[in-house]
Design an enzyme around this catalytic site. Structure first.
Site, PDB file in Angstrom:
ATOM      1  N   ARG A   8       0.805  -1.221   0.000  1.00 30.89           N
ATOM      2  CA  ARG A   8       0.000   0.000   0.000  1.00 30.89           C
ATOM      3  C   ARG A   8       0.841   1.274   0.000  1.00 30.89           C
ATOM      4  O   ARG A   8       0.335   2.361  -0.259  1.00 30.89           O
ATOM      5  CB  ARG A   8      -0.969  -0.001   1.196  1.00 30.89           C
ATOM      6  CG  ARG A   8      -2.207  -0.846   0.939  1.00 30.89           C
ATOM      7  CD  ARG A   8      -3.073  -0.960   2.164  1.00 30.89           C
ATOM      8  NE  ARG A   8      -2.512  -1.897   3.134  1.00 30.89           N
ATOM      9  CZ  ARG A   8      -2.965  -2.043   4.382  1.00 30.89           C
ATOM     10  NH1 ARG A   8      -3.972  -1.300   4.813  1.00 30.89           N
ATOM     11  NH2 ARG A   8      -2.420  -2.930   5.184  1.00 30.89           N
ATOM     12  N   ASP A  14       7.327  -1.668  11.610  1.00 31.08           N
ATOM     13  CA  ASP A  14       6.711  -0.451  11.062  1.00 31.08           C
ATOM     14  C   ASP A  14       5.973   0.380  12.116  1.00 31.08           C
ATOM     15  O   ASP A  14       5.039   1.100  11.794  1.00 31.08           O
ATOM     16  CB  ASP A  14       5.740  -0.831   9.940  1.00 31.08           C
ATOM     17  CG  ASP A  14       4.524  -1.613  10.446  1.00 31.08           C
ATOM     18  OD1 ASP A  14       4.553  -2.058  11.606  1.00 31.08           O
ATOM     19  OD2 ASP A  14       3.557  -1.756   9.684  1.00 31.08           O
ATOM     20  N   GLY A  20      -6.616  -7.644  15.893  1.00 30.71           N
ATOM     21  CA  GLY A  20      -7.058  -8.829  16.611  1.00 30.71           C
ATOM     22  C   GLY A  20      -7.682  -8.390  17.938  1.00 30.71           C
ATOM     23  O   GLY A  20      -7.124  -7.539  18.639  1.00 30.71           O
ATOM     24  N   ASN A  46      -5.036  -6.370  20.181  1.00 31.88           N
ATOM     25  CA  ASN A  46      -3.644  -6.822  20.225  1.00 31.88           C
ATOM     26  C   ASN A  46      -2.803  -5.824  19.452  1.00 31.88           C
ATOM     27  O   ASN A  46      -3.000  -5.621  18.254  1.00 31.88           O
ATOM     28  CB  ASN A  46      -3.568  -8.210  19.565  1.00 31.88           C
ATOM     29  CG  ASN A  46      -2.137  -8.655  19.285  1.00 31.88           C
ATOM     30  OD1 ASN A  46      -1.208  -8.251  19.989  1.00 31.88           O
ATOM     31  ND2 ASN A  46      -1.974  -9.503  18.272  1.00 31.88           N
ATOM     32  N   ASN A  48       0.762   1.952   7.052  1.00 36.61           N
ATOM     33  CA  ASN A  48       0.586   1.058   5.906  1.00 36.61           C
ATOM     34  C   ASN A  48       0.643   1.785   4.576  1.00 36.61           C
ATOM     35  O   ASN A  48       0.975   1.202   3.562  1.00 36.61           O
ATOM     36  CB  ASN A  48      -0.752   0.324   6.006  1.00 36.61           C
ATOM     37  CG  ASN A  48      -0.763  -0.601   7.208  1.00 36.61           C
ATOM     38  OD1 ASN A  48       0.119  -1.425   7.358  1.00 36.61           O
ATOM     39  ND2 ASN A  48      -1.736  -0.427   8.080  1.00 36.61           N
ATOM     40  N   ALA A  90      33.040  42.112  -0.909  1.00 31.55           N
ATOM     41  CA  ALA A  90      31.798  41.679  -1.557  1.00 31.55           C
ATOM     42  C   ALA A  90      32.096  41.103  -2.933  1.00 31.55           C
ATOM     43  O   ALA A  90      32.982  41.575  -3.636  1.00 31.55           O
ATOM     44  CB  ALA A  90      30.844  42.855  -1.680  1.00 31.55           C
ATOM     45  N   SER A 140      36.538  44.290  -2.925  1.00 28.25           N
ATOM     46  CA  SER A 140      35.354  43.784  -3.611  1.00 28.25           C
ATOM     47  C   SER A 140      35.701  43.192  -4.965  1.00 28.25           C
ATOM     48  O   SER A 140      36.680  43.584  -5.603  1.00 28.25           O
ATOM     49  CB  SER A 140      34.359  44.930  -3.840  1.00 28.25           C
ATOM     50  OG  SER A 140      33.906  45.390  -2.598  1.00 28.25           O
TER      51      SER A 140
HETATM   52  C1  UD1 Z   1      -1.529  -8.555  13.273  1.00 30.53           C
HETATM   53  C2  UD1 Z   1      -2.097  -9.428  14.385  1.00 30.53           C
HETATM   54  C3  UD1 Z   1      -3.282  -8.721  15.028  1.00 30.53           C
HETATM   55  C4  UD1 Z   1      -2.861  -7.365  15.547  1.00 30.53           C
HETATM   56  C5  UD1 Z   1      -2.236  -6.554  14.421  1.00 30.53           C
HETATM   57  C6  UD1 Z   1      -1.634  -5.300  14.986  1.00 30.53           C
HETATM   58  C7  UD1 Z   1      -1.710 -11.754  13.778  1.00 30.53           C
HETATM   59  C8  UD1 Z   1      -2.301 -12.974  13.208  1.00 30.53           C
HETATM   60  N1  UD1 Z   1      -2.509 -10.690  13.849  1.00 30.53           N
HETATM   61  O1  UD1 Z   1      -2.502  -8.469  12.260  1.00 30.53           O
HETATM   62  O2  UD1 Z   1      -3.798  -9.490  16.094  1.00 30.53           O
HETATM   63  O3  UD1 Z   1      -3.971  -6.692  16.072  1.00 30.53           O
HETATM   64  O4  UD1 Z   1      -1.185  -7.279  13.781  1.00 30.53           O
HETATM   65  O5  UD1 Z   1      -1.172  -4.488  13.957  1.00 30.53           O
HETATM   66  O6  UD1 Z   1      -0.580 -11.759  14.194  1.00 30.53           O
HETATM   67  N2  UD1 Z   1       4.711 -10.143   8.652  1.00 30.53           N
HETATM   68  C9  UD1 Z   1       5.780 -10.901   8.221  1.00 30.53           C
HETATM   69  N3  UD1 Z   1       5.540 -12.081   7.593  1.00 30.53           N
HETATM   70  C10 UD1 Z   1       4.302 -12.545   7.380  1.00 30.53           C
HETATM   71  C11 UD1 Z   1       3.209 -11.783   7.822  1.00 30.53           C
HETATM   72  C12 UD1 Z   1       3.445 -10.583   8.465  1.00 30.53           C
HETATM   73  O7  UD1 Z   1       6.933 -10.513   8.387  1.00 30.53           O
HETATM   74  O8  UD1 Z   1       4.175 -13.643   6.813  1.00 30.53           O
HETATM   75  C13 UD1 Z   1       4.962  -8.880   9.313  1.00 30.53           C
HETATM   76  C14 UD1 Z   1       4.450  -7.719   8.522  1.00 30.53           C
HETATM   77  O9  UD1 Z   1       5.479  -7.184   7.703  1.00 30.53           O
HETATM   78  C15 UD1 Z   1       4.024  -6.736   9.590  1.00 30.53           C
HETATM   79  C16 UD1 Z   1       3.630  -7.625  10.759  1.00 30.53           C
HETATM   80  O10 UD1 Z   1       4.226  -8.868  10.521  1.00 30.53           O
HETATM   81  O11 UD1 Z   1       5.089  -5.925  10.015  1.00 30.53           O
HETATM   82  C17 UD1 Z   1       2.140  -7.765  10.941  1.00 30.53           C
HETATM   83  O12 UD1 Z   1       1.574  -8.349   9.793  1.00 30.53           O
HETATM   84  P1  UD1 Z   1       0.158  -7.937   9.266  1.00 30.53           P
HETATM   85  O13 UD1 Z   1      -0.137  -8.730   8.069  1.00 30.53           O
HETATM   86  O14 UD1 Z   1       0.046  -6.480   9.169  1.00 30.53           O
HETATM   87  O15 UD1 Z   1      -0.782  -8.437  10.456  1.00 30.53           O
HETATM   88  P2  UD1 Z   1      -2.247  -7.957  10.767  1.00 30.53           P
HETATM   89  O16 UD1 Z   1      -3.174  -8.685   9.900  1.00 30.53           O
HETATM   90  O17 UD1 Z   1      -2.314  -6.494  10.776  1.00 30.53           O
HETATM   91 MG    MG Z   2      -1.158  -4.912  10.017  1.00 34.92          MG
END
Ligand code: UD1
Ligand code: MG
Length: 495
Positions: free
Chosen positions: A17, A109, A146, A176, A234, A386, A411
């Protein structure tokens, strides 16, 4: 049990994004990458190990992280199959003997995250008997997060992702943050048990809550009051919002530490800038990189300083400066351009429309107007006239110019480097100095002024210039026009 802390930072996601060639976590806020801020906060825990999980553009991201944290453990997640899978990759990258103590999981991030918050959370977890702890927040709009599901006794039962939530669960506002703490022994057991049987088909790290309960272990929740610390960016709209919030926090901190900031809405200060008490910042100022400003200095309005050191009591007005040193009580601007390697001594001056580069200007020395000073050293107390150009480049290489102490150059001079003007020497207006000037000498290179009579009438006949010259000559010819020595006025010029 080991008191060691390991931090696992997740940074494998694509960040699509952002619509950027640059990976999301590398986008800067307040002079550091987003992940740089998170690693900075992690460092406050003095962790035994920092593991970064990289995937998308891992060469770029990995190199950046290794530069910031020498000794980091880089783990590669080839395909992004969820946060549970990402942490498993990070965990397996650690040598077995390092899989001990407390493990903190954070995302790359969340730039506002503070070390103190992480430390308080780690302490909370370590003081408990819980298998894991969740850094939670209560938010007005929980969408995307979550939800924290609590049992009748108030204990945490599960984290339910939005897509898997019932409508009742979806209304829960405790969320979370994504930052979790684990006992290493529990994490070791739980990670391989996570499955991807959920609405997104991903391995959810949040399933560890349910697994802990199944194993008869409790789960703690530590609510952070300042939820923004856990917010991620994001897209670029959120990036700008977080940058503005971080800037606001940085400015607040400096104002509380005794810095006057006249207009916080137009002032930007990077995270690694250092300011002394009683610095004043006028509107439209950006202090960037590792800029340091000493007490009583006044910066602005409308100035940008990157990696600049400003001495006590200096005055910097409408200036653009980079990798420069400005001495105590020195004056710079308005409209000055200080390029890398500029060093202005105490009480010195770099004035209007002056560009300097790789130039040391001694104590009390002045370059007040309209000049270019490149590859030079100017002695203490010297004054540069100058419109002076330090001609440092012969088309092939750069050369130095040395101006002695208390030299006074006139100058519109050009100093053709390499050239030295001795201590206490002087030059005449319009001189082009190609040879060294001995100390105390006056160097003059311009010819004697000569007049070509009636040049305009002859060579510009028929023009307004020629007519003006003819009219003046006519007035001179009139008998009442006074003596020939005073054609216009009876009062000699200069009185
Ligand atoms: C996750 C949490 C959610 C929480 C939210 C907070 C889980 C299942 N859910 O959801 O409970 O409220 O974050 O922002 O954990 N990433 C990886 N590899 C992957 C997937 C993700 O490195 O395979 C990293 C992403 O780059 C990111 C972070 O993990 O920095 C979170 O991933 P994202 O997909 O944003 O999780 P959410 O669905 O937002
Ligand atoms: Mg997220």
């Amino acid at each position: 049990m080991s008191q060691e802390i390991t931090v696992i930072v997740l940074a494998a996601g694509g960040g699509t994004r952002m619509k950027s060639k640059t990976m999301k976590v590398l986008h800067p806020i307040a002079g550091r990458s987003m992940i740089g801020h998170v690693l900075h906060a992690a460092a406050a825990l003095e962790p035994a190990h920092i593991v970064a999980v990289v995937g998308n553009q891992r060469e770029q991201v990995g190199a950046h992280i290794e530069h910031l944290v020498p000794g980091v453990v880089l783990a590669v997640q080839e395909t992004q199959e969820g946060t549970g899978h990402a942490v498993l990759m990070g965990w397996e990258a650690l040598p077995a003997e390092a899989r001990t103590g407390t493990v903190i999981v954070a995302y790359g991030d969340t730039p506002l995250l503070q070390g103190e918050s992480l430390a308080a959370f780690a302490d909370f977890h370590r003081a408990s008997d819980d298998a894991m702890s969740i850094l939670t927040g209560v938010v007005a709009d929980p969408s995307g997060y979550g939800r924290i599901v609590r049992g009748a006794d108030g204990g945490v039962e599960a984290i339910v992702e939005e897509k898997d939530a019932t409508s009742e669960q979806a209304r829960i506002t405790e969320i979370n943050s994504g930052i979790l703490a684990f006992d290493a022994e529990f994490l070791d057991v739980a990670l391989p048990l996570i499955t991807n049987s959920n609405a997104k088909g991903e391995y959810y790290l949040t399933d560890t809550v349910h697994l802990a309960r199944q194993h008869g272990r409790s789960v703690g929740a530590f609510a952070i009051g300042d939820v923004m610390q856990t917010e991620g960016a994001n897209d670029r709209v959120q990036l700008a919002a977080l940058a503005a919030e971080m800037n606001r926090r940085i400015l607040d901190r400096w104002m509380r530490d005794g810095v006057t900031i006249v207009d916080p809405t137009s002032t930007w200060i990077d995270a690694d800038v250092k300011l002394a008490a009683d610095v004043t910042i006028l509107p439209g100022v950006q202090l960037l990189g590792t800029t340091v400003v000493d007490e009583d200095a006044v910066i602005g309005p409308d100035s940008t300083l990157r990696d600049v050191e400003v001495g006590a009591g200096a005055r910097v007005v409408r200036t653009h400066g980079e990798l420069a040193v400005i001495g105590a009580r020195a004056a710079v601007g308005p409209f000055s351009y200080l390029r890398p390697g500029t060093e202005l001594g105490a009480d010195g001056k770099i004035g209007a429309f002056v560009e300097t580069k790789n130039a040391s200007i001694g104590e009390g020395a002045k370059v007040p107007h309209l000049s270019y000073v490149g590859d030079a050293s100017i002695g203490e107390g010297a004054n540069i006239g100058a419109g002076t150009i330090f001609a440092n480049y012969d088309g092939v290489s750069k050369h130095r110019t040395v101006i002695g102490a208390h030299a006074k150059t006139a100058s519109n001079n050009t100093f053709v480097a390499p050239v030295t003007i001795g201590d206490g020497a002087a030059t005449g207006a319009g001189s082009v100095i190609r040879r060294d000037v001995p100390p105390g000498s006056l160097a003059v290179t311009t010819g004697t002024q000569r007049h070509y009579d009636q040049w305009a009438q002859k060579r510009r006949a028929g023009t307004a210039q020629a007519r003006a010259a003819e009219a003046a000559a006519g007035r001179e010819d009139r008998p009442d026009a006074g003596t020939s020595a005073g054609p216009v006025s009876e009062t000699p010029a200069g009185e």
